[in-house]
Every structure is written in structure tokens, then in C-alpha cells.
Enzyme design. Structure first.
Site, PDB file in Angstrom:
ATOM      1  N   LYS A  42       0.861  -1.195   0.000  1.00 26.17           N
ATOM      2  CA  LYS A  42       0.000   0.000   0.000  1.00 26.17           C
ATOM      3  C   LYS A  42       0.888   1.233   0.000  1.00 26.17           C
ATOM      4  O   LYS A  42       1.432   1.624   1.027  1.00 26.17           O
ATOM      5  CB  LYS A  42      -0.868  -0.022   1.260  1.00 26.17           C
ATOM      6  CG  LYS A  42      -2.214   0.621   1.136  1.00 26.17           C
ATOM      7  CD  LYS A  42      -2.230   2.103   0.896  1.00 26.17           C
ATOM      8  CE  LYS A  42      -1.998   2.979   2.094  1.00 26.17           C
ATOM      9  NZ  LYS A  42      -1.812   4.393   1.691  1.00 26.17           N
ATOM     10  N   GLY A  65       6.413   4.964   8.307  1.00 28.92           N
ATOM     11  CA  GLY A  65       5.615   6.184   8.276  1.00 28.92           C
ATOM     12  C   GLY A  65       5.689   6.878   9.620  1.00 28.92           C
ATOM     13  O   GLY A  65       6.646   6.687  10.372  1.00 28.92           O
ATOM     14  N   SER A  66       4.653   7.635   9.934  1.00 24.15           N
ATOM     15  CA  SER A  66       4.698   8.454  11.151  1.00 24.15           C
ATOM     16  C   SER A  66       4.437   7.625  12.401  1.00 24.15           C
ATOM     17  O   SER A  66       3.795   6.575  12.350  1.00 24.15           O
ATOM     18  CB  SER A  66       3.647   9.560  11.046  1.00 24.15           C
ATOM     19  OG  SER A  66       2.372   8.972  11.005  1.00 24.15           O
ATOM     20  N   THR A  67       4.889   8.143  13.520  1.00 25.31           N
ATOM     21  CA  THR A  67       4.661   7.483  14.804  1.00 25.31           C
ATOM     22  C   THR A  67       3.155   7.440  15.116  1.00 25.31           C
ATOM     23  O   THR A  67       2.651   6.453  15.658  1.00 25.31           O
ATOM     24  CB  THR A  67       5.451   8.228  15.897  1.00 25.31           C
ATOM     25  OG1 THR A  67       6.849   8.047  15.605  1.00 25.31           O
ATOM     26  CG2 THR A  67       5.155   7.695  17.285  1.00 25.31           C
ATOM     27  N   ARG A  68       2.444   8.497  14.732  1.00 25.78           N
ATOM     28  CA  ARG A  68       0.999   8.542  14.999  1.00 25.78           C
ATOM     29  C   ARG A  68       0.283   7.353  14.331  1.00 25.78           C
ATOM     30  O   ARG A  68      -0.475   6.620  14.966  1.00 25.78           O
ATOM     31  CB  ARG A  68       0.425   9.872  14.465  1.00 25.78           C
ATOM     32  CG  ARG A  68      -1.054  10.069  14.735  1.00 25.78           C
ATOM     33  CD  ARG A  68      -1.560  11.366  14.087  1.00 25.78           C
ATOM     34  NE  ARG A  68      -1.437  11.379  12.641  1.00 25.78           N
ATOM     35  CZ  ARG A  68      -2.281  10.782  11.811  1.00 25.78           C
ATOM     36  NH1 ARG A  68      -3.325  10.130  12.275  1.00 25.78           N
ATOM     37  NH2 ARG A  68      -2.093  10.825  10.497  1.00 25.78           N
ATOM     38  N   GLU A 112       8.502   1.160  11.373  1.00 21.01           N
ATOM     39  CA  GLU A 112       9.626   2.095  11.208  1.00 21.01           C
ATOM     40  C   GLU A 112       8.988   3.475  11.207  1.00 21.01           C
ATOM     41  O   GLU A 112       8.259   3.817  10.276  1.00 21.01           O
ATOM     42  CB  GLU A 112      10.339   1.861   9.871  1.00 21.01           C
ATOM     43  CG  GLU A 112      10.878   0.465   9.667  1.00 21.01           C
ATOM     44  CD  GLU A 112      12.107   0.169  10.485  1.00 21.01           C
ATOM     45  OE1 GLU A 112      12.727   1.115  11.004  1.00 21.01           O
ATOM     46  OE2 GLU A 112      12.443  -1.018  10.635  1.00 21.01           O
ATOM     47  N   CYS A 151      13.520  10.485   7.485  1.00 19.66           N
ATOM     48  CA  CYS A 151      13.242  10.089   8.869  1.00 19.66           C
ATOM     49  C   CYS A 151      14.471  10.306   9.749  1.00 19.66           C
ATOM     50  O   CYS A 151      14.346  10.616  10.924  1.00 19.66           O
ATOM     51  CB  CYS A 151      12.792   8.641   8.914  1.00 19.66           C
ATOM     52  SG  CYS A 151      13.911   7.531   8.059  1.00 19.66           S
ATOM     53  N   GLU A 205       8.849  16.260  15.004  1.00 13.61           N
ATOM     54  CA  GLU A 205       9.437  15.987  13.691  1.00 13.61           C
ATOM     55  C   GLU A 205       8.810  16.939  12.680  1.00 13.61           C
ATOM     56  O   GLU A 205       7.599  16.942  12.487  1.00 13.61           O
ATOM     57  CB  GLU A 205       9.141  14.534  13.288  1.00 13.61           C
ATOM     58  CG  GLU A 205       9.806  14.152  11.987  1.00 13.61           C
ATOM     59  CD  GLU A 205       9.478  12.722  11.557  1.00 13.61           C
ATOM     60  OE1 GLU A 205       8.313  12.317  11.671  1.00 13.61           O
ATOM     61  OE2 GLU A 205      10.397  12.029  11.100  1.00 13.61           O
TER      62      GLU A 205
HETATM   63  P1  NAD Z   1       2.091   8.558   7.457  1.00  8.42           P
HETATM   64  O1  NAD Z   1       2.167   7.824   8.729  1.00  8.42           O
HETATM   65  O2  NAD Z   1       1.172   9.712   7.362  1.00  8.42           O
HETATM   66  O3  NAD Z   1       1.666   7.575   6.278  1.00  8.42           O
HETATM   67  C1  NAD Z   1       2.381   6.384   6.027  1.00  8.42           C
HETATM   68  C2  NAD Z   1       1.482   5.411   5.294  1.00  8.42           C
HETATM   69  O4  NAD Z   1       0.405   5.039   6.149  1.00  8.42           O
HETATM   70  C3  NAD Z   1       0.849   5.985   4.036  1.00  8.42           C
HETATM   71  O5  NAD Z   1       0.804   4.973   3.056  1.00  8.42           O
HETATM   72  C4  NAD Z   1      -0.553   6.337   4.505  1.00  8.42           C
HETATM   73  O6  NAD Z   1      -1.510   6.340   3.481  1.00  8.42           O
HETATM   74  C5  NAD Z   1      -0.828   5.224   5.480  1.00  8.42           C
HETATM   75  N1  NAD Z   1      -1.848   5.507   6.492  1.00  8.42           N
HETATM   76  C6  NAD Z   1      -2.220   6.715   6.995  1.00  8.42           C
HETATM   77  N2  NAD Z   1      -3.178   6.539   7.946  1.00  8.42           N
HETATM   78  C7  NAD Z   1      -3.402   5.213   8.044  1.00  8.42           C
HETATM   79  C8  NAD Z   1      -4.259   4.414   8.854  1.00  8.42           C
HETATM   80  N3  NAD Z   1      -5.070   4.946   9.762  1.00  8.42           N
HETATM   81  N4  NAD Z   1      -4.223   3.080   8.679  1.00  8.42           N
HETATM   82  C9  NAD Z   1      -3.374   2.508   7.793  1.00  8.42           C
HETATM   83  N5  NAD Z   1      -2.564   3.205   7.001  1.00  8.42           N
HETATM   84  C10 NAD Z   1      -2.564   4.553   7.117  1.00  8.42           C
HETATM   85  O7  NAD Z   1       3.590   8.961   7.102  1.00  8.42           O
HETATM   86  P2  NAD Z   1       4.084   9.778   5.850  1.00  8.42           P
HETATM   87  O8  NAD Z   1       3.668  11.205   6.053  1.00  8.42           O
HETATM   88  O9  NAD Z   1       3.723   9.081   4.593  1.00  8.42           O
HETATM   89  O10 NAD Z   1       5.666   9.639   5.990  1.00  8.42           O
HETATM   90  C11 NAD Z   1       6.423  10.432   6.810  1.00  8.42           C
HETATM   91  C12 NAD Z   1       6.780   9.702   8.072  1.00  8.42           C
HETATM   92  O11 NAD Z   1       7.471   8.501   7.761  1.00  8.42           O
HETATM   93  C13 NAD Z   1       7.732  10.484   8.948  1.00  8.42           C
HETATM   94  O12 NAD Z   1       7.297  10.414  10.276  1.00  8.42           O
HETATM   95  C14 NAD Z   1       9.056   9.757   8.783  1.00  8.42           C
HETATM   96  O13 NAD Z   1       9.932   9.896   9.855  1.00  8.42           O
HETATM   97  C15 NAD Z   1       8.608   8.361   8.605  1.00  8.42           C
HETATM   98  N6  NAD Z   1       9.644   7.550   7.968  1.00  8.42           N
HETATM   99  C16 NAD Z   1      10.309   6.626   8.740  1.00  8.42           C
HETATM  100  C17 NAD Z   1      11.319   5.848   8.184  1.00  8.42           C
HETATM  101  C18 NAD Z   1      12.028   4.819   8.995  1.00  8.42           C
HETATM  102  O14 NAD Z   1      12.663   3.946   8.412  1.00  8.42           O
HETATM  103  N7  NAD Z   1      11.958   4.846  10.315  1.00  8.42           N
HETATM  104  C19 NAD Z   1      11.660   6.015   6.845  1.00  8.42           C
HETATM  105  C20 NAD Z   1      10.968   6.958   6.090  1.00  8.42           C
HETATM  106  C21 NAD Z   1       9.953   7.718   6.661  1.00  8.42           C
END
Ligand code: NAD
Length: 497
Positions: free
Chosen positions: A191, A244-247, A267, A302, A401
Site C-alpha cells: 500500500k 511512516g509516522s509514529t501517529r 519504522e 526520517c 518531527e
Molecule cells: P504517514 O504515517 O502519514 O503515512 C504512512 C502510510 O500510512 C501511508 O501509506 C498512509 O496512506 C498510510 N496511512 C495513513 N493513515 C493510516 C491508517 N489509519 N491506517 C493505515 N494506514 C494509514 O507517514 P508519511 O507522512 O507518509 O511519511 C512520513 C513519516 O514517515 C515520517 O514520520 C518519517 O519519519 C517516517 N519515515 C520513517 C522511516 C524509517 O525507516 N523509520 C523512513 C521513512 C519515513
């Protein structure tokens, strides 16, 4: 082979035919409900493609297809050496389509074309190739049993893996998951982020061409959280891997608890400290690294070195070097090979970053360089790389962040204080320390609560190094042989002889 020019890339962008449909059971397909969304380019705000917006019905279909492929054994029971050969072909196709994929990535996400071409696409192909190469060299274990017993400790693929990835390194984050997941024999439902779905959609077809059986890799783009949530709550997904995000990471743990207790590997975000001690071996190199740690990929990284901790005694000498180094990072059209800072991914991200710059000013930090939007006339989403001096670790810009090119400079008096400040964060993804003193470097490396620690450099590592976070930066690791832990179940077979 000639390197394409700015004009070449612009021309190719005009001519590009973009696939926006989902990929299920080896075929491109519209979302079951027919919904779509517009995919805009951050370069100029223009519409790039119409993309399928998948929902529960599509998730059900893709998971069923992945499950059927898994149960059939067509991939899951294939000899590792044959899976390896298929995935190496897949990596080869990624490399062959390097320019096309780089162009898609840059148009979709706004990163400089040079980075897409030289970092993202080769790095993605390499991640697939490395995992493929590893899979026929991983042995299982025989336990130390009494004489009349045989104890086997074996690894099996987990089954159906859902991989949810972000928009900042769309292809690379996907491939960090796909490599070990597929090499281990799993089926995957990928996804991509709604902000940058195009390369994930494209490579599904390349995987099929490489010989990956239909159903083993499915790709579900979707607007908002709908399809991600459907995968998170799905009773037939065995493992959920996420970047993705911590949230959102926390939400996925809730979904797993509310459904089938699927394994969840996360991650997540970071707020990484970059500590420059007075005895750093080369302040000029440290300054260059501090600038690139916040400006590379528009700060949408990240592991961005977003907190620069500087020893008070060298600050007056060191900061001007950082300001000067950051002047070399200038926003420009991402299709121009000379550009090193592209556009932020969308208007929402632009507003978020500008909001943090406002917050920094309101809290009394001083802007040394940058501090605003730029290139308005393009219709794209560009922000000047920005340095705030006079930041305390309690300020919003030091705690949250930002995910943009905004650097906070914080002073310290000795290494213990630096480590205290560095660790005073909910995150623990990465940290760096600059010192010529070996013992201090090791002391810092041990004390820093982060998944990666760099000494006298920023952002070292390759596929052999595990990558992931302590604390609320996540769990589990991408890359290296440790990544295989996420995609395999451990089985003990005990035989009475
Ligand atoms: P995000 O958490 O908003 O989204 C990540 C993914 O989750 C997207 O595909 C999004 O559509 C999906 N998503 C959103 N809400 C969801 C839900 N309720 N249920 C299931 N899926 C859902 O993050 P982003 O804005 O795409 O990316 C930025 C974040 O990613 C930053 O916090 C960054 O630090 C982190 N990141 C971490 C690493 C790592 O390896 N630790 C690497 C790259 C990015």
C-alpha cells in the site's frame, strides 16, 4: 550513454504514460467501487495522473489473491535458489528502467532527479538484489538435544504480508520491505502513500515480467486511510510492516489488537541529534554534513539531522561554516539535474513546515538563513533550507518531527550534557557524534538511545547494516539479515529418535 538534460527530462515528462490503477492477481485493475483521486505533481501543482482509490473490497480481493498464491506453493515452496533468480531478474528490470522510474519518482514526489536516478532507483534495485542473494545462504538450526532427540529450529514464511509505506522514499521504502518479504516466500499486498503511489504501481508489472507469479505481489493505492485501515484490520493478513509516522504506527498496533493479532513491525519518525564536539577532527566536514543532513531530500528524511548540538566553545567558529554550507543547497526545479533541493511533497506538507518556522520565531529562536517559501511563481511547493539558532530542547521545533529543511541549533558544554539533550526525545532513530577522541566516541555511541549511531559522519551504512529505531521510532529492522526476522516464523520440531 549520454546523461539526459533538463530539457530532455521535461520532454520525457510530457510524453510519459502513467499507470494509476491497482495491481491485483497479476493485472492492473480499477478500484472495485470505481473511485479515483488526482495525483498532483509538487513541482508545479499540476495533475499528473488519475489513481485508483482502493477500499475494503479491493483489500479483500488482494488479500485473497495473496493468500491463494501463498497456499498454492507456487512461490512459497519454490526452492530459495529459484526465488533468488527471479528476484535478481526483478532487480535487473528496476535497473534497466532506471530513468523511467526516476522520472516518475521525481514528478510524483518532488525530489531532485539526480537523487532519484543515482540514489533511489539504484538503492531500490540493490535492496531487492541483496535480499535475493542472501536467501539461499541462510541456514536453519539443529538444537543441542539429548542423544535420543532431534531438535530442528526452522524458519517459515509468515504468509500474507501487508506493507504500508510513506512518500519520502516511495520506491526505496517499498523495496526495503519487498526484498526480504518476497525472498522469504511470502505474498505481499503493498500500500503506497496516496502522495506518491506511482512507482509502486509501475514496479508490480516489472515483478511479473521478472517471473513473480500472479498474486504474489499486489499493489493497492488509495486516498486517505481507508485501504490501509482495511489491511490493518484484516483477519487474513499475517504480518503488517510499516514505514511512516509514529501517529499512524500506534494506530496500526491498535488495529492488530482489534483483529487477529497480526505481527506489526514499525519504522516510524525521528528527531535525530547531530553532536559536534569541540575536538571534532574536521569542522568543515562536520558543517558540510550538518547542511546535507537537513537539506537532502528537502529534509523529508526520517533520519534528518534536525537537532544540531554544538559545543559552546566552538559555536562562533562553527555556525558560520554551517550557514555557508547550507547556501549550497538551493531549491530549484527537480527535473533540472543541477538542482539539489526539490519541492515538498504537497501543500499540506508545505503548510506544516511553514507552521513550524512560525512556531520557531514565536518561541524566540533566531533565523540565520532561509525562513520562508520560495519559487511561488512555479505553482510548486518550495521552502528555503532554514537554520534556527538559540533553540532550547524544550521548544516545539526541537521536540516535533518537522519533516522539512528546518535545522535547530542547540548548545552544550560537555559530552554528558550533549547526551542528555540528545536522548531527551520520544524518538530514537539515529544520532551522530563528531570527536577525534576515540574513547569519547565509543562512550557516546553506547549512551545514545538510537538504532543507528554515526561517528565523524552523518548517515553511514549500506544493506549490511540494520536500520530502525529505539523508543517511538519503531521496532524491528529493515535491511541486513536481521530484516528476515520480520518475514519468518520460527518453528521448533522435536523428534523422538
Ligand atoms: P504517514 O504515517 O502519514 O503515512 C504512512 C502510510 O500510512 C501511508 O501509506 C498512509 O496512506 C498510510 N496511512 C495513513 N493513515 C493510516 C491508517 N489509519 N491506517 C493505515 N494506514 C494509514 O507517514 P508519511 O507522512 O507518509 O511519511 C512520513 C513519516 O514517515 C515520517 O514520520 C518519517 O519519519 C517516517 N519515515 C520513517 C522511516 C524509517 O525507516 N523509520 C523512513 C521513512 C519515513
Amino acid at each position: 550513454m549520454t546523461t539526459p538534460t533538463f530539457a530532455d527530462w521535461q520532454q520525457r515528462a510530457q510524453a510519459l504514460r502513467i499507470e494509476g490503477r491497482a495491481f491485483i492477481e497479476g493485472e492492473y485493475t480499477d478500484a472495485a467501487g470505481g473511485a479515483t483521486f488526482d495525483c498532483l505533481s509538487p513541482i508545479d501543482g499540476r495533475r499528473l495522473a488519475t489513481v485508483a482509490s482502493c477500499d475494503q473490497a479491493d483489500a479483500d480481493r488482494a488479500v485473497a489473491s495473496a493468500r491463494a498464491a501463498f497456499e498454492s506453493g507456487v512461490w512459497s515452496r519454490m526452492a530459495p535458489a529459484r526465488r533468488k533468480a527471479t528476484l535478481i531478474r526483478f532487480a535487473g528490470l528496476l535497473a534497466e528502467h532506471r530513468e523511467e522510474l526516476a522520472l516518475l519518482e521525481t514528478l510524483d514526489m518532488g525530489k531532485p532527479i539526480g537523487d532519484s536516478l543515482n540514489i533511489d532507483v539504484p538503492g531500490s534495485a540493490n535492496a531487492i538484489r541483496w535480499s535475493a542473494e542472501a536467501i539461499d545462504k541462510l541456514y536453519d538450526e539443529v538444537a543441542a538435544t539429548p542423544h535420543d532427540q532431534l531438535g530442528l529450529v526452522t524458519r517459515e514464511p509468515v504468509g500474507v504480508v501487508a506493507a504500508i509505506v510513506p512518500w519520502n522514499f516511495p520506491l526505496m521504502m517499498a523495496c526495503w520491505k519487498l526484498g526480504p518479504a518476497l525472498a522469504s516466500g511470502n505474498s505481499v499486498v503493498l500500500k503506497p502513500s496516496e502522495k506518491s503511489p506511482l512507482t509502486a504501481i509501475r514496479i508490480a508489472r516489472l515483478a511479473l515480467e521478472a517471473g513473480l507469479p500472479a498474486g504474489v505481489l499486489n499493489v493497492l493505492p488509495g486516498y486517505g486511510h481507508t485501504v490501509g485501515k482495511a489491511l490493518g484490520l484484516h483477519m487474513d493478513v499475517d504480518t503488517l510492516v510499516f514505514t511512516g509516522s509514529t501517529r499512524v504506527a500506534k494506530q496500526l498496533m491498535i488495529y492488530a489488537g482489534e483483529s487477529n493479532m497480526k505481527r506489526v513491525w514499525l519504522e516510524a519518525g525521528g528527531k535525530s541529534p547531530n553532536i559536534v564536539c569541540a575536538d571534532a577532527p574536521d569542522l568543515e566536514a562536520a558543517a558540510q554534513a550538518a547542511a546535507s543532513a537537513i537539506a537532502f531530500n528537502q529534509g523529508e528524511v526520517c533520519t534528518a539531522g534536525s537537532r544540531l548540538l554544538v559545543e559552546r566553545s566552538i559555536k562562533a567558529r562553527f555556525l558560520p561554516l554551517v550557514v555557508e554550507a547550507l547556501r549550497g543547497w538551493k531549491p530549484g526545479n527537480p527535473l533540472d539535474p543541477a538542482t539539489n533541493v526539490g519541492a515538498l511533497v504537497d501543500t499540506q506538507q508545505l503548510e506544516t513546515v511553514l507552521g513550524y518556522i512560525d512556531a520557531g520565531r514565536r518561541e524566540g529562536a533566531q533565523v540565520l538563513i532561509g525562513g520562508g517559501r520560495t519559487l511561488h511563481e512555479t505553482g510548486g511547493f518550495y521552502v528555503e533550507p532554514t537554520i534556527f539558532d538559540g533553540v532550547s530542547n524544550a521548544m516545539k521545533i526541537a521536540r516535533e518531527e518537522i519533516f522539512g529543511p528546518v535545522l535547530s541549533v542547540i548548545e552544550f558544554d560537555d559530552l554528558d550534557e550533549a547526551i542528555r539533550i540528545a536522548n531527551d526525545t520520544q524518538y530514537g532513530l539515529a544520532a551522530a557524534v563528531w570527536t577525534a577522541n576515540l574513547s569519547k566516541a565509543h562512550r557516546a555511541a553506547r549512551a545514545l538511545r538510537a538504532g543507528s549511531v554515526w561517528v565523524n559522519q552523518y548517515d553511514g551504512g549500506d544493506m549490511t547494516a540494520p536500520f530502525g529505531g529505539f523508543k517511538q521510532s519503531g521496532n524491528g529492522r529493515d535491511k541486513s539479515l536481521h530484516a528476515f526476522d520480520k518475514y519468518t516464523e520460527l518453528k521448533a520440531t522435536w523428534i523422538q529418535l
